[in-house]
Scaffold this motif. Sequence first.
Motif, mmCIF file in Angstrom:
data_model
loop_
_atom_site.group_PDB
_atom_site.id
_atom_site.type_symbol
_atom_site.label_atom_id
_atom_site.label_comp_id
_atom_site.label_asym_id
_atom_site.label_seq_id
_atom_site.Cartn_x
_atom_site.Cartn_y
_atom_site.Cartn_z
ATOM 1 N N SER A 225 0.852 -1.193 0.000
ATOM 2 C CA SER A 225 0.000 0.000 0.000
ATOM 3 C C SER A 225 0.882 1.235 0.000
ATOM 4 O O SER A 225 2.054 1.204 0.410
ATOM 5 N N GLU B 148 -6.234 -5.168 -0.906
ATOM 6 C CA GLU B 148 -7.034 -5.753 0.154
ATOM 7 C C GLU B 148 -7.777 -6.960 -0.394
ATOM 8 O O GLU B 148 -7.632 -7.322 -1.572
ATOM 9 N N TRP C 111 -7.307 -4.183 -5.545
ATOM 10 C CA TRP C 111 -6.919 -2.891 -5.006
ATOM 11 C C TRP C 111 -8.117 -2.074 -4.550
ATOM 12 O O TRP C 111 -9.248 -2.293 -4.989
ATOM 13 N N ALA C 112 -7.823 -1.112 -3.688
ATOM 14 C CA ALA C 112 -8.804 -0.124 -3.240
ATOM 15 C C ALA C 112 -8.144 1.249 -3.253
ATOM 16 O O ALA C 112 -6.916 1.371 -3.155
ATOM 17 N N GLN D 2 -8.635 5.201 -1.481
ATOM 18 C CA GLN D 2 -9.327 6.027 -0.497
ATOM 19 C C GLN D 2 -8.765 7.441 -0.537
ATOM 20 O O GLN D 2 -7.547 7.639 -0.576
ATOM 21 N N ARG E 115 -14.157 5.809 -0.106
ATOM 22 C CA ARG E 115 -13.303 4.659 -0.405
ATOM 23 C C ARG E 115 -14.005 3.772 -1.435
ATOM 24 O O ARG E 115 -15.187 3.466 -1.297
ATOM 25 N N SER F 248 -13.606 0.117 -3.294
ATOM 26 C CA SER F 248 -12.934 -1.179 -3.230
ATOM 27 C C SER F 248 -13.448 -2.092 -4.334
ATOM 28 O O SER F 248 -14.649 -2.126 -4.611
ATOM 29 N N TRP G 152 -13.415 -6.296 -1.353
ATOM 30 C CA TRP G 152 -13.565 -6.134 0.091
ATOM 31 C C TRP G 152 -14.010 -7.470 0.675
ATOM 32 O O TRP G 152 -15.137 -7.911 0.471
ATOM 33 N N ARG H 157 -17.612 -5.607 -4.196
ATOM 34 C CA ARG H 157 -17.259 -4.271 -4.655
ATOM 35 C C ARG H 157 -17.940 -3.296 -3.697
ATOM 36 O O ARG H 157 -19.124 -3.452 -3.388
#
Length: 736
Positions: A547, A571, A576-577, A579, A601, A603, A606, A619
């Motif tokens: 990250s 994650e 990927w995510a 934020q 955020r 995602s 998740w 998602r």
Amino acid sequence: MLLRLLLLSLVPAAASAQTALRIDGRIDEAQWRDAHVFRDFKRVQPYTLDAATVVTEARMLSTPEGIAFAFRCEQPADIPRVKPFTPRDRIRNADRVNVNIDFDADGKTGYNFTVSMSDSIEDAIITNENNFSTDWDADWQHAVQEDEAGWSVEILLPWTIATMRGSSTPTREVAVNVDRVVASRSERSAMPPVFYDNSVYLSGFERVMIAQYRSQVLDFFPYVSALYDLKHPGSELRTGADLFWKPSGDFQLTATVNPDFGQVESDELVVNFDAIETFYSDKRPFFTENQALFDLQSAPDGVILYTRRIGAASDDGSGNAADIAAAVKVNGNAGNLKYGALLAEEADDAGRRFAAARLLYPIGESSIGTLITSVDRPALDRQAQVMANDWRWAISPGLRLEGQFLLSDIDQAGVNSRDSGGVLRLLSNPTPQWQHIAILTHLGGALDFNDAGYMPRNNFNRALWESSYKRSNLPADSSIAAITWRGIGIYRANDDGDRLSAYGYLTRNAEFRAGGSHFLELRLDSAGWDDQITRGNGKIWRDARQSLFTEFESARRGKWQYQLGVWALQEGVDDWALQLESSISYSVNDRLSIDGEISPRWSRDWLIWLDGDRLASYRRTQWDTAVNINWFPRARHELRAKLQWFAIDAHDATAYRIGPRGSLYPDGTADDFSVNNFGLQLRYRYEFAPQSELYLVYSRGGYERRERHDDSIDLFTDALSLRDADQFLAKVRYRF
């Protein structure tokens, strides 16, 4: 009032024979000429350790009424004066001064007192060298005066403000640090030049010998509160009282009967899908008064006595908060030995009984201590006892070794469980630029101090190393004044032989000469087991991930200041995510300010637990937002509006089951869902006398989960209609 007059009559006549200082912000009394003086302030933020850019002088004086401080702060016309009025303990961006004092000069507990140019204040307790808690609100005097050349501050800390070892001797040694913040330049200068970001902070204060005076006080705080429920029309009237008796610095007693913990302070909104519960601070007066002795922390992020357990959700399964019938706490000193005891009992048949006892024996800047907690939970047929032995060895001024031994003994329905753990910590500051921390942690699989404390997990082993370097010898034409590099490496495993994900990160924090800062963090996680996500229903194998986080904080520019951050992280299973983290503050004028935060955020993966050995990857779109408005129309009047919205929309899920060697294999789909959490509080506070207040509070909000996919606009519109709670509270608390 009669009790107060009786106690005052017992104060030695010599105390009243001297002329008392008038705390008005004007440093013109003759007594200040004989005060201890702090000069030659050095910059510690940015961490350059060179001379401050503006002149500050502080004085300290021992008086029969308390320990007094005076600051003279020069501030030329070309330096903007930033002086917003702020609620107590919420000074964020203002010109201000700080007094940090360790009354026993043993490096165990310090106290922070902050006064801004607008005469707004903060007070905090400092433990574990540099851990600040602003939950505590003390009774002390302060005043500010401005003129064309600068501004002045006077502060008086009564002798009864905290327990002090050896309060009957004619002199005492205290440890002091004073500092000043110039907000428009993001500059902090201090004397002695120690900084709270360093691992050795409290122990670096300057030792000063002062005259000591005996003092005593008895304060009685009755309250009455009336709650009216607007959703389910009806009212509730409550009465109770707190008692604070301080016959000397060596002994203090606090008691409460039928305490009222109405929502005059609101917790942050949190929706938690993790296996670890959310930790909340405690602002309740009984539990913050003289609490520093009991504040014993344990790695990782644990607290042996977590006072929010008292009066938490009842053991009867209703989900309602338990009423507290009564509680009592004593703190004192017997020679060098510090001691404390706390007893609390909840009402009704399901009520829990809490007990805690603390002993601490300082030996110079070293110490050895014990904290024992006991909880009886009759509704669960459960008794829990925990013992924590702690010690600290100050090998040299820049080298310290600390340790803890933990033991829990739990009996539930006739079944006994005992286990142990321990923490070993080494802190080193070989130079002002370098610092190192090493921590070894072992927590047995059956160790449990959650009945009275806060314990994120057990069955855990960890080795941590952290090093940081502060560089300030940058070229004069550089826009950066100082850079702090920090590297951390952590190895983790459990007692079952599973290697949990190890991780390390490298950070760089650059502080600009014109104010403001830039922060950068790179984190790498190794492959390893996650043994918590399924709440005991199996463990999963996580691949390596990484990250990156970066954030810019602006300097104060006129009426504005902002922060903007971006966090990209892996994650879930392998995706990927992103934020964004942003905040902005605007001062309409010195008495009215508005600030807001928004952190969306997005995602693509998740991963959360469903049930048994089933998980799902969604998602996700998440919104975490807040708006605060603070208005001070007149002195001692405060109006605050606080709005929070937290929402999650989770959709397009893939369900998984745990396969061989912790792998995840697809197992169909999972239902979409959305979560809405909304809170609004309007609060008026009027301080009609010191520590005597009137509160008028309107609160509304609620929580909703729906098994469907919603877009962000619909979520926000629906949040405004949530009404699980809709109530008005009036409360008066008066000090006799």
